[in-house]
Design an enzyme around this catalytic site. Structure first.
Site, PDB file in Angstrom:
ATOM      1  N   LYS A  86     -30.663   0.991  19.745  1.00  0.00           N
ATOM      2  CA  LYS A  86     -30.969  -0.114  19.105  1.00  0.00           C
ATOM      3  C   LYS A  86     -30.381  -1.324  20.115  1.00  0.00           C
ATOM      4  O   LYS A  86     -29.402  -1.417  20.594  1.00  0.00           O
ATOM      5  CB  LYS A  86     -29.925  -0.458  17.863  1.00  0.00           C
ATOM      6  CG  LYS A  86     -30.402  -1.582  17.043  1.00  0.00           C
ATOM      7  CD  LYS A  86     -30.283  -1.511  15.705  1.00  0.00           C
ATOM      8  CE  LYS A  86     -30.939  -2.825  14.899  1.00  0.00           C
ATOM      9  NZ  LYS A  86     -31.154  -2.689  13.618  1.00  0.00           N
ATOM     10  N   HIS A  95     -30.439   0.450   3.864  1.00  0.00           N
ATOM     11  CA  HIS A  95     -31.237  -0.237   5.204  1.00  0.00           C
ATOM     12  C   HIS A  95     -29.770  -1.067   5.864  1.00  0.00           C
ATOM     13  O   HIS A  95     -29.669  -0.992   6.958  1.00  0.00           O
ATOM     14  CB  HIS A  95     -32.347  -1.086   5.015  1.00  0.00           C
ATOM     15  CG  HIS A  95     -33.017  -1.455   5.998  1.00  0.00           C
ATOM     16  ND1 HIS A  95     -33.865  -0.963   6.717  1.00  0.00           N
ATOM     17  CD2 HIS A  95     -32.650  -2.743   6.629  1.00  0.00           C
ATOM     18  CE1 HIS A  95     -34.265  -1.537   7.555  1.00  0.00           C
ATOM     19  NE2 HIS A  95     -33.612  -2.546   7.831  1.00  0.00           N
ATOM     20  N   HIS A 145     -26.445  -2.858   9.896  1.00  0.00           N
ATOM     21  CA  HIS A 145     -25.682  -4.088  10.431  1.00  0.00           C
ATOM     22  C   HIS A 145     -24.250  -4.197   9.847  1.00  0.00           C
ATOM     23  O   HIS A 145     -23.991  -5.112   9.489  1.00  0.00           O
ATOM     24  CB  HIS A 145     -26.436  -5.170  10.084  1.00  0.00           C
ATOM     25  CG  HIS A 145     -27.905  -5.167  10.230  1.00  0.00           C
ATOM     26  ND1 HIS A 145     -28.197  -5.471  11.739  1.00  0.00           N
ATOM     27  CD2 HIS A 145     -29.068  -4.829   9.695  1.00  0.00           C
ATOM     28  CE1 HIS A 145     -29.533  -5.543  11.802  1.00  0.00           C
ATOM     29  NE2 HIS A 145     -30.050  -5.043  10.718  1.00  0.00           N
TER      30      HIS A 145
END
Length: 285
Positions: free
Chosen positions: A220, A158, A174
Site C-alpha cells: 500500500k 473494508h 485503515h
C-alpha cells in the site's frame, strides 16, 4: 481543495475531547517512525524498506483488552475472509459479536454525541435501538464489491480489517489496532512514513499518520490512519459523514486538533464502501 467544514470540525473536536478510551502516545503505546518511505505503486511486490523495525514499538495490551469497545472490536477482526471474490459466511456467533460491539460503542459519549447531532439533522431515529439497526446495516450488511459477484465484503471489513484483490492490491485497512495486531503476527511490514509538506517528519506523538506498508504480499504506497483513537471515534466520524451526504464519494475537509484532514467516505448503495482520513499537505497531494 474543498473549504474547511467548520461545523463538522467543531463536532469532531468535541468528540476528540470526549474520547476517554483513546490511548495516549508515549504512555499507552510507543511508535517507532524510522525512515521516510520511497516511491511505490499499488501492487508493487518489492519496494524500498526504510523501516527495519515495527511501527508499533509497544502497546499496552492490558489496557486495550480492559476497554470494552476495544475488546469487542478486536473480537471482530478475525471474522472475515480478506480475499475479495470469496463469499463471506456470517455465523450466529459473529452476529452476536457485531451486536456486542455496537452496544459497547453506543454506550459511549462519543457515539451519543454523533446520534444527537444526526438527530438534529433529521438523519436518524431518536431511539438508540433504531440507530443501532441503522449502524448494523451501514457497516455490517454484506454486499458484493464488484457487481453481480458473491457478497464478499462489508464496510467494516473494508475499513477496519482490510481486503486483498487477487493477491495484488490492498484495499482498506485503515485501523491502527488491526495494523498493530497484524504487525505483531509479522503479517504486515511497515516500510516508512510519508511526510507532510510543512512538516518533514512526523512526531512519535502524532495521532494521524501517512504510512507505507506491505500486507499479504502487496504494497500500500500510502495509507493514512488515526493512531491510538478508539473504535467509537472512527465509527462516529465516518457514520456522521455517510449519513449527511448523498453522493457516491464525499470528501469533507476538517481540522481535528492540529490535523488538517480530508475525511473521505464512499458509499456502496446504503452501505459504507470505504472511509479513511487523508492527512492534508502530504507530498502525495
Amino acid at each position: 481543495r474543498k473549504a474547511l467544514n467548520h461545523e463538522l470540525s467543531k463536532l469532531f473536536n468535541e468528540m476528540w475531547d470526549m474520547d476517554v478510551n483513546r490511548l495516549m502516545p508515549g504512555k499507552d503505546y510507543t511508535i517507532d517512525l524510522q525512515g521516510k518511505a520511497g516511491a511505490a505503486h499499488p501492487g508493487d511486490s518489492a519496494v524500498q524498506d526504510s523501516a527495519a523495525r515495527h511501527l508499533f514499538h509497544n502497546v499496552n495490551e492490558e489496557r486495550l483488552k480492559s476497554i470494552k469497545t476495544f475488546a469487542t472490536f478486536i473480537s471482530l477482526l478475525d471474522n472475515y475472509e480478506t480475499s475479495t471474490g470469496i463469499a463471506e459466511v456470517v455465523t450466529p456467533e459473529e452476529i452476536v459479536e457485531n451486536n456486542c460491539f455496537l452496544d459497547a460503542i453506543l454506550a459511549t459519549e462519543v457515539m451519543k454525541l454523533a446520534h444527537e447531532y444526526l438527530l438534529k439533522k433529521k438523519r436518524v431515529k431518536p431511539n438508540l435501538a433504531d440507530f443501532k439497526y441503522q449502524l448494523y446495516d451501514i457497516w455490517f450488511q454484506l454486499y458484493a464489491r464488484k457487481e453481480g459477484d458473491r457478497p464478499d465484503s462489508c464496510g467494516f471489513e473494508h475499513v477496519f480489517v482490510g481486503e486483498t484483490r487477487r493477491g495484488k492490491q490492498i484495499l482498506g485497512l485503515h485501523n491502527w489496532v488491526q495494523f498493530y495486531l497484524q504487525e505483531k503476527r509479522n503479517q504486515i511490514d511497515y516500510k516508512g512514513y510519508v511526510a507532510r509538506k510543512n512538516k518533514t517528519r512526523p512526531d512519535k506523538d502524532d495521532q494521524v499518520l501517512s504510512i507505507q506498508f506491505s500486507w499479504k504480499g502487496s504494497v500500500k504506497p500510502i495509507g493514512s490512519t488515526f493512531i491510538g483513537v478508539s473504535p467509537e471515534f472512527e465509527f462516529a466520524l465516518y457514520t456522521v459523514i455517510f449519513l449527511l451526504a448523498e453522493e457516491r464519494v464525499t470528501r469533507e475537509t476538517v481540522k481535528i486538533e492540529e490535523y488538517e484532514l480530508q475525511i473521505v467516505v464512499c458509499r456502496h448503495g446504503h452501505h459504507i464502501g470505504t472511509a479513511y482520513p487523508v492527512l492534508l499537505s502530504t507530498n502525495s497531494e
